[in-house]
Design a protein around this motif. Structure first.
Motif, PDB file in Angstrom:
ATOM      1  N   LEU A 131       3.081  -0.935   4.688  1.00  0.00           N
ATOM      2  CA  LEU A 131       1.881  -1.529   3.956  1.00  0.00           C
ATOM      3  C   LEU A 131       2.332  -2.932   3.731  1.00  0.00           C
ATOM      4  N   LEU A 132       3.751  -3.163   3.402  1.00  0.00           N
ATOM      5  CA  LEU A 132       4.137  -4.519   3.142  1.00  0.00           C
ATOM      6  C   LEU A 132       4.035  -5.654   4.412  1.00  0.00           C
ATOM      7  N   ALA A 133       4.255  -4.768   5.465  1.00  0.00           N
ATOM      8  CA  ALA A 133       4.031  -5.506   6.936  1.00  0.00           C
ATOM      9  C   ALA A 133       2.605  -5.724   7.463  1.00  0.00           C
ATOM     10  N   ASP A 134       1.499  -4.982   6.871  1.00  0.00           N
ATOM     11  CA  ASP A 134       0.355  -5.266   7.165  1.00  0.00           C
ATOM     12  C   ASP A 134       0.151  -4.531   8.755  1.00  0.00           C
ATOM     13  N   ASP A 218       0.142   7.442  -6.408  1.00  0.00           N
ATOM     14  CA  ASP A 218      -0.033   8.433  -5.416  1.00  0.00           C
ATOM     15  C   ASP A 218       0.132   7.891  -4.037  1.00  0.00           C
ATOM     16  N   ARG A 219       0.313   6.535  -3.821  1.00  0.00           N
ATOM     17  CA  ARG A 219       0.516   5.959  -2.491  1.00  0.00           C
ATOM     18  C   ARG A 219       1.126   4.456  -2.952  1.00  0.00           C
ATOM     19  N   PRO A 220       1.936   4.053  -1.749  1.00  0.00           N
ATOM     20  CA  PRO A 220       2.339   2.637  -2.047  1.00  0.00           C
ATOM     21  C   PRO A 220       1.287   1.767  -2.181  1.00  0.00           C
ATOM     22  N   PHE A 221       1.439   0.592  -3.105  1.00  0.00           N
ATOM     23  CA  PHE A 221       0.623  -0.385  -3.220  1.00  0.00           C
ATOM     24  C   PHE A 221       0.990  -1.687  -3.341  1.00  0.00           C
ATOM     25  N   ARG A 222       0.255  -2.658  -3.130  1.00  0.00           N
ATOM     26  CA  ARG A 222       0.580  -4.083  -3.287  1.00  0.00           C
ATOM     27  C   ARG A 222       0.482  -4.650  -4.550  1.00  0.00           C
ATOM     28  N   ALA A 223       1.540  -5.391  -5.123  1.00  0.00           N
ATOM     29  CA  ALA A 223       1.686  -5.931  -6.298  1.00  0.00           C
ATOM     30  C   ALA A 223       1.207  -7.135  -6.595  1.00  0.00           C
ATOM     31  N   SER A 224      -0.190  -7.314  -6.416  1.00  0.00           N
ATOM     32  CA  SER A 224      -0.682  -8.578  -6.307  1.00  0.00           C
ATOM     33  C   SER A 224      -0.285  -9.653  -7.301  1.00  0.00           C
ATOM     34  N   ARG A 225      -0.330  -9.330  -8.586  1.00  0.00           N
ATOM     35  CA  ARG A 225       0.092 -10.148  -9.533  1.00  0.00           C
ATOM     36  C   ARG A 225       1.434 -10.323  -9.588  1.00  0.00           C
ATOM     37  N   VAL A 226       2.269  -9.872  -9.239  1.00  0.00           N
ATOM     38  CA  VAL A 226       3.753 -10.331  -8.814  1.00  0.00           C
ATOM     39  C   VAL A 226       3.778 -11.263  -7.683  1.00  0.00           C
ATOM     40  N   GLU A 227       2.923 -11.114  -6.694  1.00  0.00           N
ATOM     41  CA  GLU A 227       2.771 -12.061  -5.491  1.00  0.00           C
ATOM     42  C   GLU A 227       2.291 -13.353  -5.946  1.00  0.00           C
TER      43      GLU A 227
END
Ligand SMILES: Cc1cc2nc3c(=O)[nH]c(=O)nc-3n(C[C@H](O)[C@H](O)[C@H](O)COP(=O)(O)OP(=O)(O)OC[C@H]3O[C@@H](n4cnc5c(N)ncnc54)[C@H](O)[C@@H]3O)c2cc1C
Length: 276
Positions: A131-134, A218-227
């Motif tokens: 997920l991190l790597a798209d 329940d799944r990995p997720f992007r942390a958009s606020r941290v980004e």
């Protein structure tokens, strides 16, 4: 306990494997890769596939291809290969590092990247890195070949957008630009256990930071606020960072306060690792 009786098929080519899967999938037949997740589930009779199609002899699924721009892994590439290959360690050090957190040596020797991604355990390291790597996943059935983006692949606990008659064939990741900094941190009761909370980040020079959390929802997720905080160049204090992680995690369905705190700590450590 041991698995119930079943039919066993060992194709030696991808076309044959796709055909065999199409014949058994409707009745609940499944693929087996390294067997490190499936066999324990079968031993406990949590799943009872009437047939297994073993991908172990399908050579097309074991190749690693690397260019300056892309790393492409056959689905049957083992976690041990990911951690030990000098080329992968050089082009994707975060992926290789994350692999060292997968179980123990014996499990990494048999467990595959494709199997881990298809199994979609929310605490697993490989799905989080994909997920991190798209990453893009090439999947095949008898009727079609299609590509699924990692962001569309993980649908929930042990659930993906793969159809029952589809084989995950290849995982492709763009190689991060030179000078990209990275961090990875997870908390588990013992090394080799699944993560209770984890975080990974990529900080490309001049590019948008990417941050993923895993092990809590329940799944990995992007942390958009941290980004966004990192993109602004902000060296956020602990409280701001924890609040941002908590907001991202709450949106991803995490409500357990202990998990939220653990995620905040893992995030801080991953970012510190990337910046040091
Ligand atoms: C004691 C122990 C500790 C572990 N610790 C960790 C850990 O810390 N972190 C972690 O991430 N994992 C851990 N694992 C799981 C391990 O990484 C597994 O190897 C991995 O999750 C599944 O890979 P596999 O190749 O064994 O897949 P299998 O178990 O063979 O298959 C898993 C599922 O994926 C499907 N599948 C497999 N390959 C494909 C494909 N190419 N296309 C479509 N579907 C496919 C199968 O049908 C099955 O449903 C642990 C396992 C054990 C036994």
């Amino acid at each position: 306990m041991k698995p119930g009786m079943l039919e066993y098929y060992a194709p030696t080519g991808l076309d044959e494997a796709v055909t065999l899967l199409s014949q058994v999938a409707e009745d609940g037949g499944k693929l087996i890769a390294g067997g490190q997740s499936l066999i324990p589930m079968m031993n406990f009779r949590l799943v009872r596939p009437p047939a297994l199609v073993d991908l172990g002899a399908v050579a097309e699924l074991t190749t690693v291809e690397l260019t300056d721009a892309q790393l492409s892994l056959g689905a049957m590439v083992t976690t041990a290969t990911v951690t030990s290959s000098p080329e992968i360690r050089h082009s994707w050090p975060l992926l290789a590092h994350a692999g060292t957190w997968v179980g123990h040596e014996q499990i990494r020797n048999r467990g595959t990247v494709g199997g881990s991604v298809a199994h979609a355990d929310p605490s697993a390291e490989m799905p989080a890195v994909m997920l991190l790597a798209d990453a893009r996943f090439e999947v095949r059935s008898t009727s079609a070949t299609r590509t699924i983006e990692a962001a569309d692949f993980f649908c929930g606990y042990l659930t993906t957008s793969l159809d029952e008659d589809e084989i995950l064939v290849r995982l492709t990741l763009d190689v991060p630009p030179a000078g990209t900094r990275w961090g990875f941190c997870e908390f588990a009761q013992r090394h080799g256990d699944f993560a209770e909370a984890g975080a990974a980040c990529l900080l490309p020079p001049g590019g948008h930071p990417r941050v993923v959390a895993f092990g809590a929802a329940d799944r990995p997720f992007r942390a958009s606020r941290v980004e966004s905080i990192l993109a602004d160049g902000g060296d956020a204090d602990d409280r701001t960072l924890h609040e941002a992680v908590a907001a991202d995690a709450t949106q991803a369905g995490v409500s357990d306060r202990t998990k939220l705190r653990m995620l905040g700590t893992m995030m801080r450590r991953a970012i510190t690792m990337a910046r040091d």
